[in-house]
Structure formats: structure tokens, C-alpha cells
Design a protein around this motif. Sequence first.
Motif, PDB file in Angstrom:
ATOM      1  N   UNK A  83       4.036   1.379  -1.554  1.00 21.09           N
ATOM      2  CA  UNK A  83       4.382   1.669  -2.990  1.00 21.09           C
ATOM      3  C   UNK A  83       3.413   2.236  -3.762  1.00 21.09           C
ATOM      4  N   UNK A  84       2.000   1.719  -3.440  1.00 18.99           N
ATOM      5  CA  UNK A  84       0.904   2.316  -4.250  1.00 18.99           C
ATOM      6  C   UNK A  84       0.945   3.787  -3.976  1.00 18.99           C
ATOM      7  N   UNK A  95       0.928  -1.266   0.047  1.00 20.54           N
ATOM      8  CA  UNK A  95       0.091   0.043  -0.025  1.00 20.54           C
ATOM      9  C   UNK A  95       0.975   1.215  -0.173  1.00 20.54           C
ATOM     10  N   UNK A 129       3.445   5.956  -5.548  1.00 28.88           N
ATOM     11  CA  UNK A 129       3.306   5.902  -7.139  1.00 28.88           C
ATOM     12  C   UNK A 129       2.218   7.004  -7.396  1.00 28.88           C
ATOM     13  N   UNK A 130       1.109   6.846  -6.772  1.00 28.76           N
ATOM     14  CA  UNK A 130      -0.106   7.719  -6.944  1.00 28.76           C
ATOM     15  C   UNK A 130       0.166   9.014  -6.672  1.00 28.76           C
TER      16      UNK A 130
END
Lengths: 317, 257
Positions: B11-12, B9, B15-16
Motif C-alpha cells: 500500500x505504501x 508495504x 501511494x508513493x
Amino acid sequence: MSSSADPSILVENLVKSYDGRKNAVDGLSFSVDRGEIYGLLGKNGAGKSTTIKVLTTLVPPTSGRVSISGIDVVKKPNLIRKIIGVVQQEEAFDFTTVEQNFKIYGMLWEVPRETVKARTEELIELFNLTEVRRKRVFELSGGQKKRLQVAREFIHDMEVLFLDEPTVGMDPIMRRSVLDFISNKAKNGLTILFTTQILEEADYICRRVGIIDRGKLVAEGSSDELKNRYGASKKLSVRTSRDLSESEISEFNGLMSSIEDVDDFSVGRNEIWAMGKQMNRVMNEVMRKMAAMSIDVEQVNMDTPSLDDVFLDVVKR
Amino acid sequence: MRIPAFIRLTIRNVRVNTDPGTMLFMLGLPALYLVVLGIMFQGIIPSIDINSSSISYTKFLAPGIVGMQAFTAGNIGGGMLWSDRRWGMFEQLLVGPFRRSEYLLGIMVVSIIFSLGGSAIMIALAISISGSFAFTAVSAGYLILILVAGTIFFSCLFLIISIVVRTMQAYNTITIFLFFTLDFASTAFYPLTSKTPLALRAVSDINPLSYVANVVRDAMVYGVSAQTGYQTLIVLLLMFVFFGISLYLYRNVQTGL
């Protein structure tokens, strides 16, 4: 844990109340077999989405028993979430590019990088997203967003997929293509619970459908079974090869009035039409009478009910 | 090797949030403050004299900008709950292989990563403008501690706002109001002196960002003292209180309505 004998989805006497007074779902029971596409139909606010939200662990049930692959949804929600896929009715995106949405989703689901890469290419192609693959989500049209939302869910493996009105905003060609894709997935063993307002879709892909009204299951069966059981009146029309005389019209009026299954009818100069159930019996009676009166038939039509008719008939009761 | 859910989560979240707009807000704006205000104000404010110590304005400003990273990162991290709720990803993630606690941890970790990363960049930029800072092992420890505690506090503040506020307009209004009030009514940009207006002093005295900026400044410039420890304790206390409040509210965030 699950065994092959367990239904893929089992809902028993499910009750869900948000405010403690009115039940959004009120004693709902149904089961879905492995590899089956089950359509849950109902008008707005009937309880379809609430049912899906309970099944996907988003909201707890007020009472009743719900299990997926034999696993109790209330007792082991974390286990459930590892074996299901969900396409929600509402939009749900990371506001990155289309490609990144697939990559991030694959990473979140621990799909190996090579598999994500291969599936992304396949899904982008299948869902006709090639032209927009590098666009950010907020640049997409409504239909493209919905395609991305459905496609993205297939980046990971799952046992059961919940599709809450997945084709909203799609054009008819894309809709058919998505339905065929979903149908093929079911043939490979994926269980799918599908809700839609477009009843032709349910007719097209669902092995069985359940009609839900005010939180209760009011009808269930295959599309054909429901059409036969609940189908609204069929319409029979018989066109004669010549004009009927006044006495012949009077004879036919008498005949139609005497048949119980006829709800409504009209006898004209060269056409007789009637509405009601058991229209095959009515047609036979009319044909017999015509033969006896030496009247040739030019054309016979019988309109069979659609799932729309069934739905309207059931929810109007 | 399996990657724990909260790291996936995180990492997500990285990225977002590494889009140009967020990066500009997080790094571009403070860098602009540091370079433009630091260099321009240097002519107007040649030195800052506190407790018989005289330092250049750039040297005074740099720790304030570093402290602001905790606020900015907290804003971005805590605000993720708002955008995830608004754009449907909160529910989508919660029907995936994640627990609520892991989602919250993912937000906290990304906030801390952004805060420490942004601070490192700001310190490097400050060194290139105004020369080196006097770090010791203790002061570096204080610096990291206050940045982590400050970031968690501000993340919790914005989590609470994300949970309580219902409309985008209200959310934007509150965050912009807080951004300007906390940033400019703090000791990040200027010191509190006898000439500071009473109202501004009062706001600055109760502004958590002042405490964060003061501790960072002690760690980077003036040296750690009992006052540094006292101010760190206040931020830690605030962090625990706001973490408790946000956790309570977060546990009751309803899904599927």
C-alpha cells in the motif's frame, strides 16, 4: 520477555568491527532506565551512530550482549523493531506531502486511522509544520525536513526511542520546543537514547550522559557529576577596591605559587586571576590573605565549567 | 483485523508511486505510443503479414505496448529499492516492524499490480482504437502468466541494478539505456522479417521483452501455440535465474554503514 526490573536498554561489552581489524565500538557498556533520557556524546566517528545501529538491529554486533526491554537484540530483532522508534541522523522520507508522510507512516505502524488523524494534527501544530503540510518533502527546508522526521516518529507508540542528532538544522526556538516535547514524553515513561554534538542540549534534557571516544565509554554520570569530576579548570577572578602595591603583588604571587591546585595565575594592579581545580579552596586562601592585608574586594567571579568543557577535557586525555 | 506487513508495504509503495510523474511514465507514454504511433503508422504500415495472417498495425502494436507494461512496472518496482536506499527509507523501514523478505515482497507485489493494472488500461484503450481481441480462457491464462513472470523478471533486473550501482548518474544512464534498447530493439513495435537488419535481429532475439511481447501477441491476436509455450518457458526460466541472483545480492545489501 521483559520484566520491570530489566533496564530499558542494556549494553554489555559491545564490540562492533566492520572490517575485522579496527573496532568502531570497542567494549562499550552502559544501561538506561525506563523513562530516562540518556545522552550519548562523542566526537565524529566516536562510535555513537554505530552503537545506535546495533541497538536498532541494523547491524549485528561482533560480540557482546545488547538488549532492549529485556529482549535480546540479536536473538529477537523482529520483536525489538516493534517496540522501538528511530530518528536516524540521515534524512529518511517518502517523497509525498508532509501530511501523507504521517498517514503512510501511521498505516505502516498499524496505528488506527482516527488516531493517525488526531496525532497528525497535533504533531503538525507542535512541530510548526502547518504552513507546509500540503507541500511535498523536496520543497521543504533542511530544518523543516528534520522537524518532520522527528515528528513523524511520534505517530506510533513505542517503549524506546533512539534519536540520532535530531535537532540538526533547527533554529534555537524550535530546538528548545522539540527538546521540551521529548522531555515530556520521557516523563510519561518513554526511554530515550539521544546523541548530539550540541552539548547544551544534553545538559538540558539528559538525566545522565555517557561520553564515548574511539568506541569506548570514557565517562558517565549526570551532567553535574561530570562537571565536578572532569570539569576543566575553573577560572577565579578577584577585583580589588584599590591598586595593589609592589610588595602586595609580590605577596600574592608567592601565595598563588604555593597552592598546588593552581595551574595558572596572574596578579595585576587591581585584579588577581587564577585557573585550576578546587578553586573554592584557592578563593578562600585569597580572601583570607586580603582580609589580613586589609584589602577590600570589589568583585569576585568564578566560571563554572560547561558540559563542553567536560567533553573537551575527557576526549583530550 | 491485522493487515500483513507485506500488504502494508505494498500500500505504501502504491501511494508513493502514484505521483503524476510516475503515472505519466507508466501510462501516459505507452498510451501515447498506442494512440499516436498506432494511428499515424497505420497509414505507413497498413497491415502486418505474418504466417499468412494479416492484421492492422494497431492490432500488432497493442500487444507490444501491453508487454511493455511488464518492463515499465518492473522498472518502477525494482527502482524503488534504489530510491529507498538513496532517500533513507530502506533503513528506516528496516528499523520498523518489517523483515527484509517482506520489503522485497512488497516491491514484487506492487510491480505486479502496476503491470496488470497498466495492461488492463492499455487493452481497454487498444480495444477502443482497433476493436476487440480474440481471448480464450487459455490465452487469458497465458497473458496473465507472461505478464506476472515478465514483471518479476524485470523487477529483479532493476533490483540488481539498484543494488550494484552506486551513483545516481550511473543508475539513470543504465536505466535510460535499457529503456531504449529493450523497448525499441524488441518485437514490441515491429515484427522480425527477412528485411530486418541482422544486428537488430540478433539483439531482438536475445531481448526478453521480445519474448514477453510475442507471448502477449499470441494470447491476444494469433492464438496460443507450442511456440507460445516455449517462449513462456524461457521467460519463466529467466525469471527464476534473475530472482535467485537478485535475492542473493539483496540478502547481502548492507545497512548502517
